[in-house]
Design an enzyme around this catalytic site. Structure first.
Site, PDB file in Angstrom:
ATOM      1  N   GLY A   1      21.852  47.724  50.830  1.00 49.66           N
ATOM      2  CA  GLY A   1      23.030  46.889  50.978  1.00 49.66           C
ATOM      3  C   GLY A   1      22.622  45.488  51.342  1.00 49.66           C
ATOM      4  O   GLY A   1      21.504  45.247  51.816  1.00 49.66           O
TER       5      GLY A   1
ATOM      6  N   GLN B   1      23.510  37.104  54.630  1.00 47.38           N
ATOM      7  CA  GLN B   1      22.061  37.282  54.511  1.00 47.38           C
ATOM      8  C   GLN B   1      21.455  36.409  53.411  1.00 47.38           C
ATOM      9  O   GLN B   1      20.239  36.244  53.355  1.00 47.38           O
ATOM     10  CB  GLN B   1      21.719  38.748  54.222  1.00 47.38           C
TER      11      GLN B   1
ATOM     12  N   CYS C   1      16.423  46.597  58.260  1.00 45.10           N
ATOM     13  CA  CYS C   1      17.276  45.542  57.697  1.00 45.10           C
ATOM     14  C   CYS C   1      16.397  44.533  56.979  1.00 45.10           C
ATOM     15  O   CYS C   1      15.333  44.168  57.496  1.00 45.10           O
ATOM     16  CB  CYS C   1      18.043  44.870  58.841  1.00 45.10           C
ATOM     17  N   LEU C   2      16.838  44.074  55.833  1.00 45.41           N
ATOM     18  CA  LEU C   2      16.048  43.086  55.090  1.00 45.41           C
ATOM     19  C   LEU C   2      15.961  41.759  55.839  1.00 45.41           C
ATOM     20  O   LEU C   2      15.071  40.961  55.582  1.00 45.41           O
ATOM     21  CB  LEU C   2      16.648  42.878  53.686  1.00 45.41           C
TER      22      LEU C   2
ATOM     23  N   HIS D   1      26.557  49.163  59.013  1.00 45.10           N
ATOM     24  CA  HIS D   1      25.485  48.171  59.173  1.00 45.10           C
ATOM     25  C   HIS D   1      25.845  46.864  58.445  1.00 45.10           C
ATOM     26  O   HIS D   1      25.730  45.776  59.009  1.00 45.10           O
ATOM     27  CB  HIS D   1      24.176  48.769  58.633  1.00 45.10           C
ATOM     28  N   GLU D   2      26.308  46.997  57.196  1.00 46.47           N
ATOM     29  CA  GLU D   2      26.606  45.796  56.399  1.00 46.47           C
ATOM     30  C   GLU D   2      27.822  45.044  56.936  1.00 46.47           C
ATOM     31  O   GLU D   2      27.827  43.815  56.984  1.00 46.47           O
ATOM     32  CB  GLU D   2      26.815  46.154  54.920  1.00 46.47           C
TER      33      GLU D   2
ATOM     34  N   HIS E   1      27.121  42.746  59.749  1.00 44.20           N
ATOM     35  CA  HIS E   1      26.529  41.443  59.390  1.00 44.20           C
ATOM     36  C   HIS E   1      27.607  40.356  59.303  1.00 44.20           C
ATOM     37  O   HIS E   1      27.349  39.190  59.566  1.00 44.20           O
ATOM     38  CB  HIS E   1      25.817  41.519  58.037  1.00 44.20           C
TER      39      HIS E   1
HETATM   40 ZN    ZN Z   1      20.989  44.396  57.496  1.00 43.00          ZN
END
Ligand code: ZN
Length: 170
Positions: free
Chosen positions: A50, A55, A105-106, A147-148, A151
């Site tokens: 995701g 991000q 997480c990226l 999680h997304e 953000h």
């Molecule tokens: Zn993340």
């Protein structure tokens, strides 16, 4: 357009911590953000499931979720998740039951850690055409959605790790 740089901490912490704005109209800008999210997630060197607009540097309430399926580094299999584009997603129901799952997480490139969250959630959002959608999710999908969506409020999974001993470097 295309693949963009994924913002990471600590360098981009200020931007990752901002609260993203509601999308009031699906403008060409919003469509471009969706296209960039798709391209950036697909070409990420680390597999991701995701990506949220902040991000990639856009503080808009848009997230995408998609996975071709892969094996996580502990041998755990992440199932294929067909692409979902969520605009202004909102969690409208959380299960009382919570589960602990390891997250990464990226935007947090160096660590993974255990996070406890509700096992099931109901998410309401709009799709890329502005149509209202509703997802009843459990398991891994419920986890990715939470999680997304975090953000969009500037929350990172590292804020939610209770058991600091579960943190490991990758
Ligand atoms: Zn993340």
């Amino acid at each position: 357009m295309g693949k963009l740089r994924i913002l990471t901490i600590p360098t981009d912490e200020i931007n990752l911590r901002k609260r993203s704005k509601e999308v009031t109209e699906i403008t060409p800008e919003a469509k471009a953000v969706i296209a960039d999210l798709i391209d950036t997630l697909k070409s990420s060197e680390r597999p991701g499931v995701g990506l949220a607009a902040p991000q990639i540097g856009h503080n808009l309430r848009i997230v995408i979720i998609e996975s071709e399926g892969y094996e996580r580094d502990k041998g755990e299999i992440v199932d294929r998740i067909p692409r979902k584009i969520l605009i202004n997603p909102k969690i409208t129901k959380f299960s009382k039951e919570k589960v602990v799952i390891e997250e990464g997480c990226l935007s947090v490139p160096t660590i993974m850690g255990n996070v406890k969250r509700p096992k099931k959630v109901k998410v309401e959002a709009q799709d890329e055409k502005g149509k209202k959608i509703c997802i009843n999710a459990s398991g891994f999908l419920a986890r990715v959605l939470q999680h997304e969506i975090d953000h969009l409020d500037g929350i990172l999974f590292i804020d939610l790790i209770e058991d600091k001993k579960s943190i490991r470097e990758i």
